[in-house]
Design a protein around this motif. Structure first.
Motif, PDB file in Angstrom:
ATOM      1  N   ARG B 252       0.916  -1.368   0.277  1.00 33.62           N
ATOM      2  CA  ARG B 252      -0.011   0.571  -0.252  1.00 33.62           C
ATOM      3  C   ARG B 252       1.408   1.478  -0.129  1.00 33.62           C
ATOM      4  O   ARG B 252       0.008   2.346  -0.884  1.00 33.62           O
ATOM      5  CB  ARG B 252      -1.447  -0.309   1.003  1.00 33.62           C
ATOM      6  CG  ARG B 252      -2.098  -1.235   1.232  1.00 33.62           C
ATOM      7  CD  ARG B 252      -2.895  -0.743   2.332  1.00 33.62           C
ATOM      8  NE  ARG B 252      -4.686  -1.462   1.907  1.00 33.62           N
ATOM      9  CZ  ARG B 252      -4.147  -2.856   2.792  1.00 33.62           C
ATOM     10  NH1 ARG B 252      -3.459  -2.913   4.350  1.00 33.62           N
ATOM     11  NH2 ARG B 252      -5.010  -3.583   2.962  1.00 33.62           N
ATOM     12  N   LYS B 254       3.594   3.815  -1.368  1.00 31.86           N
ATOM     13  CA  LYS B 254       3.539   4.139  -2.516  1.00 31.86           C
ATOM     14  C   LYS B 254       4.813   4.542  -2.786  1.00 31.86           C
ATOM     15  O   LYS B 254       5.027   4.652  -4.127  1.00 31.86           O
ATOM     16  CB  LYS B 254       2.615   5.280  -3.313  1.00 31.86           C
ATOM     17  CG  LYS B 254       0.851   5.170  -2.677  1.00 31.86           C
ATOM     18  CD  LYS B 254       0.821   3.997  -3.441  1.00 31.86           C
ATOM     19  CE  LYS B 254      -0.804   3.285  -3.629  1.00 31.86           C
ATOM     20  NZ  LYS B 254      -1.068   1.986  -3.951  1.00 31.86           N
ATOM     21  N   MET B 372       8.600  14.815   3.526  1.00 28.86           N
ATOM     22  CA  MET B 372       7.064  14.646   4.552  1.00 28.86           C
ATOM     23  C   MET B 372       7.379  12.944   3.758  1.00 28.86           C
ATOM     24  O   MET B 372       6.749  12.118   4.520  1.00 28.86           O
ATOM     25  CB  MET B 372       6.350  15.090   4.873  1.00 28.86           C
ATOM     26  CG  MET B 372       5.724  15.499   6.253  1.00 28.86           C
ATOM     27  SD  MET B 372       6.712  15.485   6.970  1.00 28.86           S
ATOM     28  CE  MET B 372       6.920  17.154   7.692  1.00 28.86           C
ATOM     29  N   LEU B 375       9.489   9.929   4.929  1.00 27.32           N
ATOM     30  CA  LEU B 375       9.295   9.933   6.616  1.00 27.32           C
ATOM     31  C   LEU B 375       8.135   9.400   6.396  1.00 27.32           C
ATOM     32  O   LEU B 375       8.262   8.435   7.339  1.00 27.32           O
ATOM     33  CB  LEU B 375       9.627  11.112   7.229  1.00 27.32           C
ATOM     34  CG  LEU B 375      11.207  12.289   7.446  1.00 27.32           C
ATOM     35  CD1 LEU B 375      10.590  13.167   7.957  1.00 27.32           C
ATOM     36  CD2 LEU B 375      11.916  11.316   7.338  1.00 27.32           C
ATOM     37  N   SER B 376       7.030   9.616   5.080  1.00 24.54           N
ATOM     38  CA  SER B 376       5.633   8.699   5.886  1.00 24.54           C
ATOM     39  C   SER B 376       5.378   7.494   5.412  1.00 24.54           C
ATOM     40  O   SER B 376       5.311   6.250   6.237  1.00 24.54           O
ATOM     41  CB  SER B 376       4.711  10.051   5.251  1.00 24.54           C
ATOM     42  OG  SER B 376       4.740   9.688   4.172  1.00 24.54           O
ATOM     43  N   VAL B 378       8.583   5.862   5.959  1.00 21.78           N
ATOM     44  CA  VAL B 378       9.172   4.930   6.995  1.00 21.78           C
ATOM     45  C   VAL B 378       8.349   4.483   8.213  1.00 21.78           C
ATOM     46  O   VAL B 378       7.991   3.677   8.623  1.00 21.78           O
ATOM     47  CB  VAL B 378      10.400   6.045   7.650  1.00 21.78           C
ATOM     48  CG1 VAL B 378      11.246   5.552   9.096  1.00 21.78           C
ATOM     49  CG2 VAL B 378      11.787   6.297   6.579  1.00 21.78           C
ATOM     50  N   GLY B 379       7.325   5.436   8.230  1.00 18.60           N
ATOM     51  CA  GLY B 379       6.284   5.426   9.414  1.00 18.60           C
ATOM     52  C   GLY B 379       6.109   4.267   9.437  1.00 18.60           C
ATOM     53  O   GLY B 379       4.952   3.049   9.662  1.00 18.60           O
ATOM     54  N   ALA B 380       5.543   4.210   8.108  1.00 19.99           N
ATOM     55  CA  ALA B 380       4.349   3.345   7.513  1.00 19.99           C
ATOM     56  C   ALA B 380       5.173   1.728   7.277  1.00 19.99           C
ATOM     57  O   ALA B 380       4.101   0.751   7.729  1.00 19.99           O
ATOM     58  CB  ALA B 380       3.573   3.081   6.168  1.00 19.99           C
TER      59      ALA B 380
END
Lengths: 446, 397
Positions: B252, B254, B372, B375-376, B378-380
């Motif tokens: 999921r 991208k 951003m 980083l998102s 990485v978070g996911a």
């Protein structure tokens, strides 16, 4: 009689520690906080969501496409900003280094060993017999957090389209709602949604704020991003209106629990009762619009808090399912009715624990975590069947009869009426009678 | 480079040979096959019976996720149960409200099973059989009795377990959108569906025997390619293989990124995203199992590679500007972000490397800065790895 419990308060902000240190206001307090002293000229990203009219954010029959959208914008924004704060070292510990597991067994309770969350803080007394207490500006509240702990502003879009401004000024007049990190996260992405932060609202549900929280769940569009609410007396530690939220890509036991339908409201909201779950509670689903669903739940919450019944709320499945759980653990604890073995674990059964995500502080509790232990704890949280049915009667009366006017007036009422325990019981009894008589004409019978 | 539709076709053909589609289409049953290793877990095969029942054409369905058939009347808890079964890589049989293309809801028995690789025990596909439920449900009131006889004789079955549908309201999406409201109360809004519906033993057997037939076709045709599958997990030997559920979650995301496993010799890539293939021009099989250094070339600054090495050794995150090469030898400046990723035990399980082409840095995608978005991702990845290594049924547990 005043009921109190002692517990270690959770440190949600790095500015919470110097609570006593309030003497440096003039010319900015030096902490770059959100108060009047520092806010002038401050900028934060702003995310404005589109208000949806159809049910729970669905787009037609293929409404569940939402998750497939190429860019889950709010999701990305939140994750990116959170990761940024993590790499800047703003959190008290790395939550991804905390051990966690699904406890083998029928229910799939989730245990986490978190030894760092409650360190360096002395137990404090909390009054647990008043669900509504006035806001006290002298205590820690979210206007005192540092601006670096705030991720973005969150509001409804003016023109009905999603908008994003990476650098929007904070419009004090416009009562911004903000999303801030919790520096003691219990999972990745743990944040606080603080509606109209500068209005200094006490921890108390109103229709507008609850709808904002529901919009956040729908907008994130991720079934593993849930929002939760703890009332005072149900393990909220800060009396400043806030919701919590975090990511955990595991189904919570409460989400798996079977349900039995009780009724449907004429706005399309279906209300069911949880079955085969240690905590008795209600599930709200459906609704012709997101707002219908939101209002039904808020009216139920308002009813509970007006009747001084502590409760927790879980917003699950992108805002499509909402769990409402009245509880009595803190009251039992204050009255000395909770067994020592449960108290020794120091687990505070707030919304996450009640939903089946148990954050444990001691290695032995983590190693010995079992369905049975989790159940034992949660069973103490639940109202008795008899009391639950009484409370349901109150709730259904309030939802069915509480038109816009009635409740709007109630929630605008700035006075928080203090009740002693005995008074509350008396009020409960009398209001129950009043509402029962109303039930016959208002409640939608099947 | 694998194109989207090629990828979907390959999913079936490379495992079961070119002839399997014909054999599957000869089965009268209504079923779909999905591939958890492709981003979005799309449908890679839909039987003729399924398309006919749902009123969709093949092209409208292939490549989509099965949730397009759900609607407001679909029980959320049931959807959650299916999600759980996929996550835990196990079979499930459940009653579900689905929607035809024209918006008509109907009850069906949804029977899903994973198909495993005989070689390494990982999930290859999920097969979902759909049997419409013909029997009239329990009724609490007298409404809708007219339906019973009709649906028993009518093999087109769409209307069973649902009250009479006014023909002109079929296209009335407005009322259908607010379907929940029409579920229980007696005002006739057109599209109505019973709230509960139980499949009969016969229907359950029918679903199970359809499943057996499909699985035996798949097993048989997998022998032609030598890449055998089976309906039961035989052995799980695939070291470094990610579970299908982790693949679904990672799919999921991208952005262009790879996961490497520091516990295997030479830290090979164990996952690469679709965007990575697009960015570098490599295909999946050219990338998996290799160390990332193949992206470097003669002009790559060794100090940049050294910094990556250092951050891996120190288990710290870093961002490095490094010259990388595509498959066609063209180079690009990569603002690479590397970070350790921990599993549920809190131990480092992988390193994630998120690529960002410097030339694209200033392209304003949708308002979020490229940093951003990086980083998102990485978070996911952190959430997916942590949550899916928590035990209770995943491959890795």
């Amino acid at each position: 009689m005043m009921l109190k419990i002692k517990r270690v308060p959770t440190v949600v902000s790095n500015y919470q520690k110097d609570e006593a240190d309030e003497g440096r206001r003039a010319g900015g307090c030096g902490r770059n906080c959100l108060n009047k002293c520092c806010i002038s000229g401050a900028k934060l990203p702003l995310y404005a969501f589109k208000k949806q009219n159809n049910s729970s954010g669905d787009k037609g029959f293929s409404g569940h496409e939402k998750q497939e959208a190429p860019v889950a914008f709010l999701d990305s924004l939140l994750l990116g900003e959170w990761e940024d704060r993590m790499q800047k070292g703003l959190f008290r510990y790395d939550v991804t280094a905390c051990e966690t597991k699904v406890i083998p067994g029928q229910f799939g309770f989730i245990a986490q060993l978190n030894e760092g969350r409650h360190l360096k803080k002395r137990p404090t007394e909390f009054r647990v017999d008043k669900v509504l207490q006035p806001f006290d500006g002298s205590k820690f509240n979210f206007t005192k957090v540092g601006q670096e702990e705030v991720l973005f502003q969150f509001e409804a879009s003016e023109d009905g389209e999603v908008q994003f401004h990476p650098n929007a000024p904070i419009d004090v007049e416009n009562s911004p709602s903000v999303v801030a990190i919790n520096v003691s996260p219990i999972e990745y992405g743990h944040v606080l949604l603080i509606p109209r932060i500068l209005e200094s609202l006490p921890q108390r549900i109103d229709r507008e704020s609850f709808l904002l929280a529901l919009h956040m769940a729908a907008e994130a569009g991720n079934p593993y991003f849930r929002l939760g609410y703890n009332s005072l007396g149900a393990f909220a530690t800060i009396n400043h209106l806030h919701f919590q939220a975090y990511y955990l890509a595991v189904t919570f036991p409460i989400e798996k629990a079977p349900t039995k339908k009780i009724t449907s409201l004429d706005v399309g909201v279906k209300i069911s009762e949880l079955l085969n779950y240690p905590v008795r509670g209600l599930v709200f689903e459906g609704g012709n619009t997101l707002e219908d669903l939101s209002n039904s739940v808020s009216d139920a919450c308002i009813c509970l808090q007006e009747n001084n019944i502590p409760y927790n709320v879980l917003i699950s499945d992108c805002g499509k399912r909402i769990f409402l759980l009245p509880q009595c653990y803190a009251e039992k604890q204050a009255l000395g009715e909770v067994r020592a073995e449960l108290l020794d674990t120091q687990v505070n059964p707030a919304v996450w624990e009640i939903s089946g995500h148990m954050v444990l502080k001691r290695r032995e509790d983590y190693d010995e975590a079992s369905d049975e232990n989790a159940w034992k704890l949660l069973a103490e949280v639940s109202l008795s069947e008899e009391r639950f049915q009484e409370v349901n009667t109150l709730i259904f009366g309030a939802i069915a009869c509480g038109g816009d006017d009635g409740n709007a007036n109630l929630l605008e009422d700035p006075d928080v009426k203090p009740h002693s325990h005995e008074e509350v019981n008396a009020i409960n009894k009398s209001s129950r009678h009043a509402i029962l008589s109303g039930t016959q004409e208002c409640l939608v019978l099947q | 480079m694998e194109s989207e539709s090629g990828l979907l076709e390959q999913s079936i053909n490379s495992r079961y040979s070119l002839w399997v589609q014909e054999a599957l289409n000869e089965l009268p049953d209504s079923f779909t096959v999905t591939d958890p290793y492709i981003s979005g877990q799309p449908i890679v095969f839909a039987s003729k019976g399924f398309l006919k029942m749902m009123g969709y054409s093949k092209t409208e369905v292939i490549g989509r996720n099965g949730r397009i058939f759900q609607g407001p009347g679909t029980c959320r808890r049931s959807v959650m149960e299916i999600r759980e079964a996929i996550r835990e890589e196990r079979g499930i049989q459940i009653n579900l409200v689905n929607y035809r293309r024209d918006g008509t809801p109907f009850w069906m028995l949804f029977h899903m099973c994973p198909v495993f690789s005989k070689e390494d025990g990982r999930v290859i596909h999920f097969v979902a059989v759909q049997v419409p439920i013909l029997r009239k449900p329990r009724r609490r009131n007298g409404v809708g009795l007219v339906y019973e006889e009709e649906s028993r004789v009518n093999e087109s079955v769409y209307g069973s377990c649902r009250r009479e549908v006014c023909s002109d309201s079929l296209v009335d999406l407005g009322s259908a959108l607010s379907l929940e409201c029409a579920l229980d109360d007696a005002d006739n809004r057109g599209l109505e569906i019973e709230e509960t519906c139980e499949a009969s033993e016969l229907e359950k057997q029918r679903a199970a025997s359809s499943m057996n037939n499909i699985l035996s076709v798949l097993t048989h045709y997998s022998e032609l390619t030598g890449r055998l599958v089976c309906g039961k997990r035989c052995n799980l030997t695939g070291v470094g293989l990610l579970s299908s559920s982790l693949n679904i979650s990672l799919g999921r995301i991208k952005q262009s990124f790879v996961l490497t496993d520091p516990h295997l010799p030479d830290m090979p890539i164990v996952y690469a995203s679709e965007a990575f293939f697009k960015l570098t021009g490599y295909a999946r099989h050219e990338v998996m199992g290799r160390n990332c250094r193949f992206l470097s070339g003669e002009d790559t600054d060794s100090s940049a590679t050294y910094r990556i090495k250092e951050s891996v050794q120190n288990e710290k995150a870093c961002t490095v500007r490094i010259l990388n090469y595509r498959k066609d030898k063209s180079s690009f400046w990569n603002l690479l972000h590397v970070s350790p990723i921990r599993n549920a035990s809190g131990k480092i399980a992988y390193f994630v490397g998120v690529q960002m082409e410097e030339a694209c840095k200033n392209q304003d995608g949708h308002g979020l800065s490229p940093e951003m978005r990086q980083l998102s991702a990485v978070g996911a990845v952190r959430i997916a790895v942590r949550s899916l290594s928590m035990g209770a049924g995943t491959s890795k547990s």
